[in-house]
Design a protein around this motif. Structure first.
Motif, PDB file in Angstrom:
ATOM      1  N   ASN A  58       6.474   6.948   5.649  1.00 56.08           N
ATOM      2  CA  ASN A  58       5.243   7.534   6.169  1.00 56.08           C
ATOM      3  C   ASN A  58       4.185   6.440   6.279  1.00 56.08           C
ATOM      4  O   ASN A  58       4.023   5.637   5.358  1.00 56.08           O
ATOM      5  CB  ASN A  58       4.779   8.655   5.221  1.00 56.08           C
ATOM      6  CG  ASN A  58       3.677   9.496   5.840  1.00 56.08           C
ATOM      7  OD1 ASN A  58       2.816   8.994   6.544  1.00 56.08           O
ATOM      8  ND2 ASN A  58       3.695  10.781   5.549  1.00 56.08           N
ATOM      9  N   SER A  59       3.490   6.405   7.383  1.00 59.01           N
ATOM     10  CA  SER A  59       2.477   5.357   7.582  1.00 59.01           C
ATOM     11  C   SER A  59       1.331   5.479   6.587  1.00 59.01           C
ATOM     12  O   SER A  59       0.616   4.510   6.328  1.00 59.01           O
ATOM     13  CB  SER A  59       1.940   5.416   9.012  1.00 59.01           C
ATOM     14  OG  SER A  59       1.387   6.704   9.282  1.00 59.01           O
ATOM     15  N   ILE A  60       1.143   6.681   6.021  1.00 56.30           N
ATOM     16  CA  ILE A  60       0.091   6.893   5.024  1.00 56.30           C
ATOM     17  C   ILE A  60       0.705   6.712   3.645  1.00 56.30           C
ATOM     18  O   ILE A  60       1.522   7.513   3.212  1.00 56.30           O
ATOM     19  CB  ILE A  60      -0.520   8.302   5.144  1.00 56.30           C
ATOM     20  CG1 ILE A  60      -1.076   8.507   6.556  1.00 56.30           C
ATOM     21  CG2 ILE A  60      -1.609   8.515   4.108  1.00 56.30           C
ATOM     22  CD1 ILE A  60      -1.561   9.918   6.817  1.00 56.30           C
ATOM     23  N   SER A  61       0.337   5.643   2.949  1.00 55.46           N
ATOM     24  CA  SER A  61       0.937   5.354   1.650  1.00 55.46           C
ATOM     25  C   SER A  61       0.346   6.247   0.576  1.00 55.46           C
ATOM     26  O   SER A  61      -0.725   6.816   0.730  1.00 55.46           O
ATOM     27  CB  SER A  61       0.727   3.885   1.290  1.00 55.46           C
ATOM     28  OG  SER A  61      -0.655   3.597   1.187  1.00 55.46           O
ATOM     29  N   GLY A 103      -0.478   2.297  -3.243  1.00 58.21           N
ATOM     30  CA  GLY A 103       0.113   1.669  -2.076  1.00 58.21           C
ATOM     31  C   GLY A 103       1.609   1.863  -1.924  1.00 58.21           C
ATOM     32  O   GLY A 103       2.226   1.248  -1.070  1.00 58.21           O
ATOM     33  N   PHE A 104       2.226   2.724  -2.761  1.00 60.14           N
ATOM     34  CA  PHE A 104       3.651   2.973  -2.612  1.00 60.14           C
ATOM     35  C   PHE A 104       3.905   3.712  -1.297  1.00 60.14           C
ATOM     36  O   PHE A 104       3.200   4.649  -0.951  1.00 60.14           O
ATOM     37  CB  PHE A 104       4.178   3.817  -3.784  1.00 60.14           C
ATOM     38  CG  PHE A 104       4.332   3.031  -5.059  1.00 60.14           C
ATOM     39  CD1 PHE A 104       5.451   2.248  -5.279  1.00 60.14           C
ATOM     40  CD2 PHE A 104       3.343   3.071  -6.034  1.00 60.14           C
ATOM     41  CE1 PHE A 104       5.591   1.526  -6.448  1.00 60.14           C
ATOM     42  CE2 PHE A 104       3.471   2.341  -7.211  1.00 60.14           C
ATOM     43  CZ  PHE A 104       4.597   1.570  -7.413  1.00 60.14           C
ATOM     44  N   LEU A 105       4.953   3.285  -0.576  1.00 66.93           N
ATOM     45  CA  LEU A 105       5.293   3.927   0.686  1.00 66.93           C
ATOM     46  C   LEU A 105       6.010   5.242   0.418  1.00 66.93           C
ATOM     47  O   LEU A 105       6.824   5.339  -0.496  1.00 66.93           O
ATOM     48  CB  LEU A 105       6.189   3.005   1.518  1.00 66.93           C
ATOM     49  CG  LEU A 105       5.564   1.660   1.916  1.00 66.93           C
ATOM     50  CD1 LEU A 105       6.571   0.833   2.696  1.00 66.93           C
ATOM     51  CD2 LEU A 105       4.306   1.869   2.741  1.00 66.93           C
ATOM     52  N   ASN A 106       5.689   6.259   1.210  1.00 67.84           N
ATOM     53  CA  ASN A 106       6.309   7.566   1.063  1.00 67.84           C
ATOM     54  C   ASN A 106       7.632   7.581   1.813  1.00 67.84           C
ATOM     55  O   ASN A 106       7.685   7.868   3.000  1.00 67.84           O
ATOM     56  CB  ASN A 106       5.385   8.660   1.597  1.00 67.84           C
ATOM     57  CG  ASN A 106       4.112   8.776   0.792  1.00 67.84           C
ATOM     58  OD1 ASN A 106       4.148   8.763  -0.429  1.00 67.84           O
ATOM     59  ND2 ASN A 106       2.988   8.880   1.470  1.00 67.84           N
TER      60      ASN A 106
END
Length: 379
Positions: free
Chosen positions: A190-193, A197-200
């Motif tokens: 997902n572009s929204i972390s 700051g971990f990426l979804n």
């Protein structure tokens, strides 16, 4: 109207002079139609009569020949003007009996003006029947398909009966949103972390909890669960209100990790607020060995160390117990040093006494020698 009259005159001349029915024109304008309409009221603008098939052909017989053909077998053909008995030769053909369209590829740019649920445009529609599918190599050993069923489910795999969902490589239950597959490889995110700051990579949206489950509902079920109470759970997919049921769980608020069973690790690091160095400080009152002996006789264990019953009932805090055991080790070290001093003192006294004894022995021997000499001289 003039063009229409011209076509009619040319046709009549051709018939009267016996020339071929095929003529070349730069363009034809069809403004009229047969007064007898075809099926569903369509007007007959162009008619092919007394033949098994007919076609509109561009550059007939040439390498770039293109055609749109209609056959008495009820099919439509697009491609080159080859025999309609070889349908696979055409770029695209439509079976007029069952509505099947066969082609090498389809690019859909438009859509139905009436959108589907949530405003999605209908680029491709399956109308009639209980299900539909996009199929690659239908009926072959490497058949692949994406199917949609009236039961609300989606299927990926081979074109088998939708009543056998386990046969498919992957299927999605359109009612509860459950996705079943053999394996998933996630490369994007997902572009929204999320926090820190971990990426979804995987998201659980809606509901109070979610889990990754292996063999759900079976005796060997395993799961990793996340709950809105902020905790993480490892074990079986039981209620998150029973955390002690899980082999392991982590309280994200306190950082406490609960494990039912044994922990195997190559190294464990424990951070404590205090240690037992105070034993070596000046003014520390070291219990006498008599006091230690009396406490052992009365309590059955060392002072400040829990008994076996207490440990069985309450367990121990590893860091705290290590500090208490170190305290006892340091006290034993002081006892040992004190004993060493006493032993040295006793040894010094013993050595001094031995030296004095040796001196006395030497004096006695000299006196005995002197007495013996006197006795000889007297005789």
């Amino acid at each position: 109207m003039k063009t229409t009259m011209k076509i009619a005159v040319i046709a009549m001349m051709g018939m009267s002079f016996g020339i071929s029915a095929q003529e070349n024109f730069s363009s034809i304008n069809l403004s009229g139609n047969n007064p007898i309409s075809s099926v569903n009221g369509f007007y007959n603008k162009i008619q092919f009569t007394d033949r098994s098939h007919g076609a509109l052909v561009f550059n007939p017989g040439k390498s770039n020949e293109l055609m749109f053909g209609l056959h008495s077998n009820g099919n439509f053909y697009w491609g080159t003007g080859q025999s309609a008995s070889r349908p696979n030769f055409y770029s695209m053909y439509l079976n007029g009996n069952n509505g099947e369209l066969t082609t090498n590829s389809i690019k859909i740019k438009g859509s139905n003006s009436i959108s589907s649920v949530n405003g999605f445009l209908n680029k491709m529609e399956f109308i009639g029947g209980s299900h539909g599918a996009l199929v690659f190599n239908p009926g072959k050993s490497n058949e692949l398909m994406f199917g949609l069923h009236s039961n609300g489910n989606f299927y990926w795999g081979t074109g088998q009966s939708a009543s056998r969902p386990n046969y498919y490589s992957m299927y999605l239950n359109g009612n509860n949103g459950e996705l079943t597959t053999n394996s998933i490889k996630i490369k994007g995110s997902n572009s929204i972390s999320s926090v820190n700051g971990f990426l979804n990579k995987i998201e659980f949206i809606g509901g109070s909890h979610g889990a990754l489950v292996f063999n759900p509902g079976k005796s060997n079920e395993l799961m990793f669960g996340l709950h809105s109470n902020g905790n993480f759970y490892w074990g079986t997919g039981q209620s998150a209100s029973k955390p002690n049921f899980y082999p392991m769980y982590l309280n994200s608020t306190t950082g406490n990790l609960g494990i039912r069973g044994k922990l195997t690790a190559s190294e464990v690091k424990i951070k404590l607020g205090g240690w037992a160095d105070f034993v070596f400080y000046e003014g520390y009152k070291l219990p006498t060995l008599k006091e230690v002996e009396r406490h052992i006789k009365e309590k059955g264990h060392l002072k400040n160390i829990p008994s076996a019953k207490e440990v069985e009932k309450n367990g121990i805090f590893l860091g705290e117990m290590d500090a208490k055991l170190l305290q006892k080790i340091e006290e034993l070290t002081l006892y040992t040093i004190e004993q060493e001093k006493k032993l040295k003192s006793q040894k010094d006294k013993f050595d001094k006494q031995q030296k004095e004894i040796e001196n006395q022995r030497g004096k006695i021997e000299r006196l005995e020698s002197l007495v013996e000499k006197l006795l000889k001289d007297k005789n």
